[in-house]
Design a protein around this motif. Structure first.
Motif, PDB file in Angstrom:
ATOM      1  N   GLN A 175      32.915  26.395  33.683  1.00  0.00           N
ATOM      2  CA  GLN A 175      33.520  27.547  34.952  1.00  0.00           C
ATOM      3  C   GLN A 175      34.068  28.582  34.189  1.00  0.00           C
ATOM      4  N   GLN A 176      34.216  28.587  33.358  1.00  0.00           N
ATOM      5  CA  GLN A 176      34.702  30.162  32.774  1.00  0.00           C
ATOM      6  C   GLN A 176      33.353  30.724  32.826  1.00  0.00           C
ATOM      7  N   GLN A 177      32.389  30.557  32.212  1.00  0.00           N
ATOM      8  CA  GLN A 177      31.137  31.656  32.526  1.00  0.00           C
ATOM      9  C   GLN A 177      30.361  31.766  34.291  1.00  0.00           C
ATOM     10  N   GLN A 211      32.524  40.371  36.700  1.00  0.00           N
ATOM     11  CA  GLN A 211      31.479  40.703  35.869  1.00  0.00           C
ATOM     12  C   GLN A 211      30.808  42.178  37.516  1.00  0.00           C
ATOM     13  N   ARG A 212      30.338  40.753  38.173  1.00  0.00           N
ATOM     14  CA  ARG A 212      29.365  41.053  39.085  1.00  0.00           C
ATOM     15  C   ARG A 212      30.297  42.194  40.231  1.00  0.00           C
ATOM     16  N   LEU A 213      31.628  42.259  41.030  1.00  0.00           N
ATOM     17  CA  LEU A 213      32.883  42.625  41.629  1.00  0.00           C
ATOM     18  C   LEU A 213      32.997  44.076  40.123  1.00  0.00           C
ATOM     19  N   HIS A 214      32.775  44.021  38.845  1.00  0.00           N
ATOM     20  CA  HIS A 214      33.456  45.187  38.008  1.00  0.00           C
ATOM     21  C   HIS A 214      31.705  46.280  38.507  1.00  0.00           C
ATOM     22  N   GLN A 215      30.793  45.523  38.384  1.00  0.00           N
ATOM     23  CA  GLN A 215      29.386  45.958  38.666  1.00  0.00           C
ATOM     24  C   GLN A 215      28.821  47.249  39.627  1.00  0.00           C
ATOM     25  N   GLU A 216      29.804  45.928  40.917  1.00  0.00           N
ATOM     26  CA  GLU A 216      29.137  46.908  42.326  1.00  0.00           C
ATOM     27  C   GLU A 216      30.860  47.219  42.565  1.00  0.00           C
ATOM     28  N   ASN A 217      31.438  48.098  41.739  1.00  0.00           N
ATOM     29  CA  ASN A 217      32.994  49.045  42.316  1.00  0.00           C
ATOM     30  C   ASN A 217      33.452  48.478  42.821  1.00  0.00           C
ATOM     31  N   ASP A 223      39.104  35.021  33.549  1.00  0.00           N
ATOM     32  CA  ASP A 223      40.623  34.047  34.025  1.00  0.00           C
ATOM     33  C   ASP A 223      40.597  33.370  34.976  1.00  0.00           C
ATOM     34  N   MET A 224      41.876  34.456  35.290  1.00  0.00           N
ATOM     35  CA  MET A 224      42.204  33.957  37.077  1.00  0.00           C
ATOM     36  C   MET A 224      41.652  33.291  37.895  1.00  0.00           C
ATOM     37  N   ILE A 225      40.233  33.162  37.867  1.00  0.00           N
ATOM     38  CA  ILE A 225      39.656  32.805  38.617  1.00  0.00           C
ATOM     39  C   ILE A 225      38.772  31.353  38.328  1.00  0.00           C
ATOM     40  N   TRP A 226      38.353  31.241  37.094  1.00  0.00           N
ATOM     41  CA  TRP A 226      38.704  30.135  36.163  1.00  0.00           C
ATOM     42  C   TRP A 226      40.126  29.143  36.456  1.00  0.00           C
TER      43      TRP A 226
END
Length: 219
Positions: free
Chosen positions: A135-137, A144-150, A163-166
């Motif tokens: 789940q953490q992964q 990470q995808r949100l970050h990569q797509e700004n 962490d919060m999504i988890w």
């Protein structure tokens, strides 16, 4: 000719194994994890204890097999497919909310029963640790995808957002809203997706060329 048609013994063995898994799941959902024993599962499945031991060498082996059985029966891989095939990060986050609403209520009873004994049963504790890691992964992959797509809103970082999504995958959230408050799963998915968007998503930053062009037009 299929393998099962050419090997009826194998088909019978697989059917009995599935019946044992179904019986074990039913026992857990009806009476809790402490009701599970090789004899109780065999009786529930309508087979002898000896037959149960022909399929599983021990209670721990049977418990370990249950985890794969439940995820396969409830279609975990299929439920996650729209998340990881989404065309962009925000759509993936929406699909994640739908996945939680679709899949997690179906395994809630087993999850609660296992959680009640995870501190005293090593096999269950190992499973819970593996699930938590998966789940953490998943949360990290979404962040990470949100970050990569700004599209990752401040002040979130990939680490804090994952962490919060988890944390929001907690069975407590599912149980309180879908079970106790009787939210329909579609209603839960819609509002959770709105929460995710409002919390984690920002408008994409314009690229340098767009910024310069806008400044030239307004200057």
């Amino acid at each position: 000719m299929s393998e099962s048609a050419g090997n009826p013994g194998s088909t019978r063995r697989q059917r009995t194994r599935t019946e044992l898994m179904a019986a074990m799941r039913a026992l857990i959902e009806e009476h809790g994890f402490r009701a599970v024993s090789m004899g109780a599962v065999a009786e529930k499945a309508g087979v002898s204890r000896r037959t149960a031991y022909l399929h599983f060498a021990s209670r721990n082996e049977m418990i370990s097999a249950l985890f794969d059985y439940v995820t396969e029966q409830e279609g975990l891989a299929e439920s996650l497919q729209p998340v990881w095939q989404a065309p962009d990060a925000v759509t993936a986050l929406d699909e994640w909310a739908r996945h939680l609403a679709r899949y997690h209520p179906r395994v809630l009873a087993v999850d609660r029963a296992l959680d009640s004994v995870r501190r005293i049963d090593e096999t269950v504790a190992q499973h819970r640790e593996q699930v938590s890691g998966d789940q953490q992964q998943a949360g990290h992959r979404l962040a990470q995808r949100l970050h990569q797509e700004n599209r990752l809103a401040p002040p979130w970082t990939v680490t804090t957002a994952s962490d919060m999504i988890w944390a929001l995958m907690s069975s407590d959230v599912i149980e309180r809203l879908i079970v106790e408050r009787e939210w329909p799963p579609a209603h839960f998915a819609e509002h959770l997706a709105a929460l995710f968007r409002a919390t984690f998503v920002t408008d994409p930053l314009p690229d340098e060329g767009t910024s310069l062009g806008s400044a030239a037009r307004t200057g």
